[in-house]
Design a protein around this motif. Structure first.
Motif, PDB file in Angstrom:
ATOM      1  N   ASN A 156      29.993  50.638  38.577  1.00 53.79           N
ATOM      2  CA  ASN A 156      28.692  50.075  38.955  1.00 53.79           C
ATOM      3  C   ASN A 156      27.644  51.112  39.354  1.00 53.79           C
ATOM      4  O   ASN A 156      26.644  50.773  39.992  1.00 53.79           O
ATOM      5  N   THR A 187      28.499  44.349  33.986  1.00 56.96           N
ATOM      6  CA  THR A 187      27.719  43.677  35.023  1.00 56.96           C
ATOM      7  C   THR A 187      26.628  44.552  35.618  1.00 56.96           C
ATOM      8  O   THR A 187      25.498  44.091  35.829  1.00 56.96           O
ATOM      9  N   GLY A 211      24.431  42.218  33.820  1.00 57.97           N
ATOM     10  CA  GLY A 211      24.830  41.011  34.554  1.00 57.97           C
ATOM     11  C   GLY A 211      23.754  40.472  35.476  1.00 57.97           C
ATOM     12  O   GLY A 211      23.939  40.389  36.696  1.00 57.97           O
ATOM     13  N   ILE A 221      24.813  37.487  37.923  1.00 58.05           N
ATOM     14  CA  ILE A 221      25.693  37.874  39.028  1.00 58.05           C
ATOM     15  C   ILE A 221      24.971  38.788  40.007  1.00 58.05           C
ATOM     16  O   ILE A 221      25.107  38.639  41.225  1.00 58.05           O
TER      17      ILE A 221
END
Length: 232
Positions: free
Chosen positions: A193, A213, A217, A220
């Motif tokens: 991330n 993500t 994403g 989210i």
């Protein structure tokens, strides 16, 4: 037209693969939008795209005819915990949509309707002639995948199976072991991330890194920020 298998690994080596996906109930879950995400990622340096479902693979292939696509099809089956390309006909549909690589769950868990991992891998190799990315959760699964002739090993399911629920991605220790045992083209996927984490994965010896993500994403990520603000 799919990319020749002989050039795929070299084109992905040392690169960033962006997973362009969205929840089924998201307004982003539209083939054209997923394809636009993919093009934006490639414009900024991504060397490959990972995408779910035949419709989305087809849209990305039409928009990006020369970029390597790792395709999968998430399907929930009542008789199995396996959901990433669980059966051969799912792999076949992904191939027909234009994927260059078939990603499938290569954990040791039972698959739906009695199909085995070995059977599916053999049929992909014989009938589709495409390389496979094995989404694994632990070292034992990676070793089995290599024995079956799977070219690419991804740490995708580390922390998401009963055998690894006590672990949290990224799979740093697993990644290092996979590299040390030379188990193929190793892809670090899951829990990356930040750019610094991607850089660490490469320093540990990963051949490529998948980020999903943290880049694409939106649903989210906004949810996380929203919940954090409400806790103030």
């Amino acid at each position: 037209m799919a990319i020749a298998p002989s050039s795929l690994l070299s084109s992905l080596q040392g690169g960033l693969i962006v997973s362009c996906q969205a929840p089924a109930d998201s307004p982003l879950h539209v083939p054209e939008i997923i394809a636009a995400m993919a093009e934006a990622a490639v414009n900024q340096g991504a060397t490959g795209i990972r995408v779910d479902s035949p419709a989305h693979v087809r849209a990305v292939r039409q928009r990006l005819p020369t970029i390597p696509i790792i395709g999968l099809w998430k399907q929930v089956c009542a008789d199995s915990e396996v959901y990433i390309t669980p059966q051969f006909h799912h792999a076949e549909a992904i191939a027909q949509a234009g994927a260059d690589i078939i990603a499938l769950d290569a954990t040791e868990r039972p698959r739906p309707q009695g199909e085995t991992l070995a059977e599916i891998v053999q049929r992909v190799q014989d009938n589709l002639a495409l390389p496979i990315m094995a989404d694994i959760d632990r070292l034992e699964a990676a070793r089995i995948a290599q024995q079956l002739g799977i070219e690419m090993i991804g740490t995708t399911l580390y922390g998401y199976t009963n055998a690894t629920l006590e672990q949290s991605p990224p799979a740093w220790n697993l990644l290092q072991t996979l590299v040390e045992e030379h188990l193929g083209f190793i892809i670090c996927e899951g829990g990356i991330n930040s750019p610094e984490m991607a850089q660490r994965a490469m320093a540990l010896g990963a051949n490529a890194v998948v980020v999903g993500t943290a880049i694409t994403g939106i649903d989210i990520l906004v949810q996380r920020y929203h919940r954090a603000i409400l806790k103030q």
